[in-house]
Design a protein around this motif. Structure first.
Motif, PDB file in Angstrom:
ATOM      1  N   GLU A   1       0.829  -1.201   0.000  1.00 16.88           N
ATOM      2  CA  GLU A   1       0.000   0.000   0.000  1.00 16.88           C
ATOM      3  C   GLU A   1       0.862   1.249   0.000  1.00 16.88           C
ATOM      4  OE1 GLU A   1      -3.215   2.256   2.852  1.00 16.88           O
ATOM      5  OE2 GLU A   1      -3.528   0.097   2.489  1.00 16.88           O
ATOM      6  N   GLY A   2       2.022   1.178   0.646  1.00 16.47           N
ATOM      7  CA  GLY A   2       2.919   2.326   0.647  1.00 16.47           C
ATOM      8  C   GLY A   2       3.375   2.691  -0.754  1.00 16.47           C
ATOM      9  N   GLU A   3       3.719   1.689  -1.555  1.00 15.34           N
ATOM     10  CA  GLU A   3       4.147   1.973  -2.915  1.00 15.34           C
ATOM     11  C   GLU A   3       2.994   2.508  -3.750  1.00 15.34           C
ATOM     12  OE1 GLU A   3       6.335  -0.016  -6.849  1.00 15.34           O
ATOM     13  OE2 GLU A   3       6.079  -1.220  -5.015  1.00 15.34           O
ATOM     14  N   VAL A   4       1.789   1.939  -3.562  1.00 16.26           N
ATOM     15  CA  VAL A   4       0.618   2.438  -4.287  1.00 16.26           C
ATOM     16  C   VAL A   4       0.375   3.905  -3.953  1.00 16.26           C
ATOM     17  CG1 VAL A   4      -1.888   2.247  -4.547  1.00 16.26           C
ATOM     18  CG2 VAL A   4      -0.479   0.170  -4.508  1.00 16.26           C
ATOM     19  N   ARG A   5       0.384   4.226  -2.663  1.00 14.98           N
ATOM     20  CA  ARG A   5       0.146   5.607  -2.259  1.00 14.98           C
ATOM     21  C   ARG A   5       1.226   6.543  -2.836  1.00 14.98           C
ATOM     22  NH1 ARG A   5      -3.081   6.919   2.314  1.00 14.98           N
ATOM     23  NH2 ARG A   5      -4.200   5.140   3.197  1.00 14.98           N
ATOM     24  N   ALA A   6       2.488   6.084  -2.825  1.00 18.27           N
ATOM     25  CA  ALA A   6       3.586   6.915  -3.317  1.00 18.27           C
ATOM     26  C   ALA A   6       3.437   7.184  -4.810  1.00 18.27           C
ATOM     27  CB  ALA A   6       4.922   6.237  -3.027  1.00 18.27           C
ATOM     28  N   ARG A   7       3.184   6.134  -5.575  1.00 13.37           N
ATOM     29  CA  ARG A   7       3.061   6.304  -7.027  1.00 13.37           C
ATOM     30  C   ARG A   7       1.836   7.139  -7.384  1.00 13.37           C
ATOM     31  NH1 ARG A   7       6.511   3.530 -10.159  1.00 13.37           N
ATOM     32  NH2 ARG A   7       7.755   1.876  -9.193  1.00 13.37           N
ATOM     33  N   CYS A   8       0.743   6.953  -6.640  1.00 12.31           N
ATOM     34  CA  CYS A   8      -0.474   7.714  -6.948  1.00 12.31           C
ATOM     35  C   CYS A   8      -0.362   9.166  -6.506  1.00 12.31           C
ATOM     36  CB  CYS A   8      -1.687   7.055  -6.293  1.00 12.31           C
ATOM     37  SG  CYS A   8      -2.122   5.468  -7.027  1.00 12.31           S
ATOM     38  N   THR A   9       0.544   9.455  -5.586  1.00 13.28           N
ATOM     39  CA  THR A   9       0.785  10.844  -5.207  1.00 13.28           C
ATOM     40  C   THR A   9       1.700  11.531  -6.212  1.00 13.28           C
ATOM     41  OG1 THR A   9       0.533  10.316  -2.856  1.00 13.28           O
ATOM     42  CG2 THR A   9       1.703  12.361  -3.390  1.00 13.28           C
ATOM     43  N   PHE A  10       2.732  10.821  -6.666  1.00 15.37           N
ATOM     44  CA  PHE A  10       3.742  11.410  -7.548  1.00 15.37           C
ATOM     45  C   PHE A  10       3.326  11.381  -9.022  1.00 15.37           C
ATOM     46  CE2 PHE A  10       8.065  11.090  -9.634  1.00 15.37           C
ATOM     47  CZ  PHE A  10       8.384  12.431  -9.449  1.00 15.37           C
ATOM     48  N   THR A  11       2.552  10.372  -9.420  1.00 15.96           N
ATOM     49  CA  THR A  11       2.192  10.250 -10.842  1.00 15.96           C
ATOM     50  C   THR A  11       0.698  10.028 -11.046  1.00 15.96           C
ATOM     51  OG1 THR A  11       2.446   7.827 -11.000  1.00 15.96           O
ATOM     52  CG2 THR A  11       4.442   9.170 -11.250  1.00 15.96           C
ATOM     53  N   GLY A  12      -0.112  10.369 -10.051  1.00 15.13           N
ATOM     54  CA  GLY A  12      -1.540  10.099 -10.209  1.00 15.13           C
ATOM     55  C   GLY A  12      -2.370  10.833  -9.191  1.00 15.13           C
ATOM     56  N   GLY A  13      -3.355  10.152  -8.654  1.00 12.72           N
ATOM     57  CA  GLY A  13      -4.248  10.765  -7.685  1.00 12.72           C
ATOM     58  C   GLY A  13      -5.535   9.983  -7.588  1.00 12.72           C
ATOM     59  N   VAL A  14      -6.542  10.595  -7.003  1.00 15.22           N
ATOM     60  CA  VAL A  14      -7.840   9.950  -6.898  1.00 15.22           C
ATOM     61  C   VAL A  14      -8.902  10.923  -7.407  1.00 15.22           C
ATOM     62  CG1 VAL A  14      -8.208  10.660  -4.481  1.00 15.22           C
ATOM     63  CG2 VAL A  14      -9.404   8.656  -5.392  1.00 15.22           C
ATOM     64  N   GLU A  15      -9.792  10.426  -8.250  1.00 15.65           N
ATOM     65  CA  GLU A  15     -10.897  11.203  -8.784  1.00 15.65           C
ATOM     66  C   GLU A  15     -12.204  10.611  -8.264  1.00 15.65           C
ATOM     67  OE1 GLU A  15     -10.412  12.430 -13.081  1.00 15.65           O
ATOM     68  OE2 GLU A  15      -8.952  10.798 -12.979  1.00 15.65           O
ATOM     69  N   VAL A  16     -13.199  11.460  -8.090  1.00 12.72           N
ATOM     70  CA  VAL A  16     -14.486  11.010  -7.578  1.00 12.72           C
ATOM     71  C   VAL A  16     -15.413  10.708  -8.744  1.00 12.72           C
ATOM     72  CG1 VAL A  16     -16.490  11.598  -6.179  1.00 12.72           C
ATOM     73  CG2 VAL A  16     -14.210  12.352  -5.472  1.00 12.72           C
ATOM     74  N   GLY A  17     -15.832   9.452  -8.847  1.00  7.15           N
ATOM     75  CA  GLY A  17     -16.824   9.099  -9.847  1.00  7.15           C
ATOM     76  C   GLY A  17     -18.211   9.466  -9.371  1.00  7.15           C
ATOM     77  N   ARG A  18     -18.564   8.986  -8.173  1.00  4.01           N
ATOM     78  CA  ARG A  18     -19.884   9.271  -7.602  1.00  4.01           C
ATOM     79  C   ARG A  18     -19.772   9.365  -6.091  1.00  4.01           C
ATOM     80  NH1 ARG A  18     -22.765   4.912  -9.169  1.00  4.01           N
ATOM     81  NH2 ARG A  18     -22.262   3.754  -7.293  1.00  4.01           N
ATOM     82  N   LEU A  19     -20.422  10.378  -5.535  1.00  3.15           N
ATOM     83  CA  LEU A  19     -20.649  10.385  -4.100  1.00  3.15           C
ATOM     84  C   LEU A  19     -21.834   9.476  -3.807  1.00  3.15           C
ATOM     85  CD1 LEU A  19     -20.338  14.197  -3.292  1.00  3.15           C
ATOM     86  CD2 LEU A  19     -18.662  12.411  -2.801  1.00  3.15           C
ATOM     87  N   PRO A  20     -21.763   8.676  -2.737  1.00  6.03           N
ATOM     88  CA  PRO A  20     -20.810   8.773  -1.642  1.00  6.03           C
ATOM     89  C   PRO A  20     -19.556   7.930  -1.778  1.00  6.03           C
ATOM     90  CG  PRO A  20     -22.548   7.257  -1.052  1.00  6.03           C
ATOM     91  CD  PRO A  20     -22.902   7.810  -2.417  1.00  6.03           C
ATOM     92  N   GLY A  21     -19.451   7.001  -2.788  1.00  3.94           N
ATOM     93  CA  GLY A  21     -18.300   6.118  -2.709  1.00  3.94           C
ATOM     94  C   GLY A  21     -17.893   5.354  -3.955  1.00  3.94           C
TER      95      GLY A  21
END
Length: 435
Positions: free
Chosen positions: A387-407
């Motif tokens: 999970e640490g590597e996933v979080r690192a790569r998604c911070t440096f080369t990605g991110g999180v987008e919201v498709g639908r609230l709430p989840g």
């Protein structure tokens, strides 16, 4: 389910009554590498106000895909999405608490005579137009808390909200204006004729809100996701689930992600033999998050090419959106950027600049945070990362987008190509982004 002759091209014009799962009748079978064509009715509002439905959408019967076995995946290459409705109504919902049991999308009952999932008839227009065929009472579970009606231009490039007169005109031709396919069983939402925010112009860009593969348990089609699926846990109706472990059988077909549009590739898990691809819930447009929980539901045509990816055992969907839909940080590198990276590598003694490609791992859950955790778990399993590597790569080369609230979220990442090669995804990523 009955066996069907495998076809290279299959047109589907039969729909379920709001359910997905292994008990649904197959629409037919398509070849690995073949094409599925659909003309689907609107989802959400139409089925929501039609008390015969067991779920909140009207999606196609499932399609068996040649060679697809449990533990594989199916790449759905969306070649075309065309809106056929000329107008729709939408907005935020108000529930009529006496017209359902546990869930207003699922266990409908007439508030007067108590008939479960009553057959209904239309009498006039407006929010009291849907009547129980047994006793004549208003039998719909929903009205509008705040609603509006939108008319589209001929090319479906913009929509304009109309006032009371325009909404009334469209209500009096509701089935025609919504272009309901012959086998649709819903009442068109234009009947309700809401008319808030008249004169508002909106950009249109159609996409598919509910598309994917069949879960191994029967469930309402609108609840095939980790957020809406929460309403099934502990419910006393026929599709109630005991806990989150049972909900984990979902395939997350109901995403409402506006990047699932023409040109995108959606890679879906196979959890029943044959895959059971289904399509529905087309929207004319939607902002990220679907903040009203509903948007511009329309009838429309789709053309989807299918390809089986053997032994890609994924828990939920992986999306390869159009490059223009990727955030800047996750776009493929230009030749100039790669060359600059190589000079930096020489300067700092780095052996190589690792080849990467964009992917979006879909996660869903009761909240945005839980959906993101679900996406972390899925990405880690897919790419053999902590999970640490996933979080690192998604911070440096990605991110999180919201498709639908709430989840529902899209977890963006430029993933190492060697990891994608190992999972059989590299060819699809290279083809999608011309790498």
């Amino acid at each position: 389910m009955a066996q069907h002759e495998i076809q290279q091209e299959l047109s589907v014009d039969q729909y379920t009554l709001g359910l997905v799962g292994p008990d649904q009748e197959w629409a037919g079978a398509v070849a690995d590498g073949g094409t599925i064509r659909t003309h689907t009715p609107p989802a959400c509002w139409g089925p929501m106000i039609t008390p015969e439905f067991r779920g909140g959408h009207e999606v196609t019967r499932p399609v068996r895909v040649e060679n697809a076995e449990v533990g594989d995946a199916i790449a759905l290459k969306i070649r075309d999405v065309e809106v056929t409705s000329v107008a729709t109504s939408t907005g935020s919902m108000a529930e009529r608490e006496d017209a359902f049991g546990d869930d207003p999308f699922v266990d409908h009952r007439c508030p007067e005579c108590g008939t479960e999932w009553p057959e209904s008839v239309v009498e006039g227009t407006g929010e009291d137009a849907i009547r129980c065929a047994e006793c004549g009472a208003n039998a719909s579970s929903f009205g509008f808390e705040y609603g509006y009606t939108v008319a589209f231009d001929d090319d479906r490039t913009v929509g304009l909200t109309v006032g009371e007169e325009g909404a009334d005109d469209l209500a009096n031709d509701a089935e025609g204006a919504m272009a309901l396919p012959d086998n649709s069983r819903q009442h068109p939402i234009l009947l309700y004729k809401p008319s808030e925010i008249p004169g508002t112009l909106g950009h249109l860009r159609p996409f598919i809100g509910n598309v994917g593969t069949t879960p191994p348990i029967e469930m309402p089609d609108s609840h095939n996701a980790g957020d809406f699926g929460q309403f099934l846990i502990g419910a006393e109706h026929d599709w109630g689930l005991e806990d989150e472990d049972e909900l984990a059988e979902r395939t997350d077909g109901h995403m409402d992600i506006n990047a699932v549009r023409e040109g995108a590739v959606l890679i879906c898990p196979v959890k029943v033999d044959g895959g059971g691809v289904y399509v529905g819930d087309l929207h004319a447009n939607q902002g990220d998050g679907e903040l009203s929980l509903h948007t511009t539901d329309v009838s429309g045509r789709t053309e989807i090419e299918v390809e089986v990816i053997k032994d890609l055992d994924i828990d939920g969907p992986v999306l390869l959106p159009n490059e223009e839909d990727l955030p800047h940080i996750s776009k493929p590198y230009t030749d100039e950027e790669i060359e600059t990276g190589r000079r930096l590598a020489d300067q700092y003694g780095v052996d190589e600049v690792r080849e990467t490609g964009p992917i979006q791992v879909i996660g869903s859950g009761a909240t945005i945070n839980e959906a993101t955790e679900n996406a972390f778990d899925r990405a880690g399993t897919l790419l053999d990362m902590t999970e640490g590597e996933v979080r690192a790569r998604c911070t440096f080369t990605g991110g999180v987008e919201v498709g639908r609230l709430p989840g529902v979220v899209q977890l963006d990442m430029l993933a190492p190509m060697d990891r994608l090669e190992a999972r059989g995804l590299a060819e699809h990523v290279r083809s999608q982004y011309d790498l």
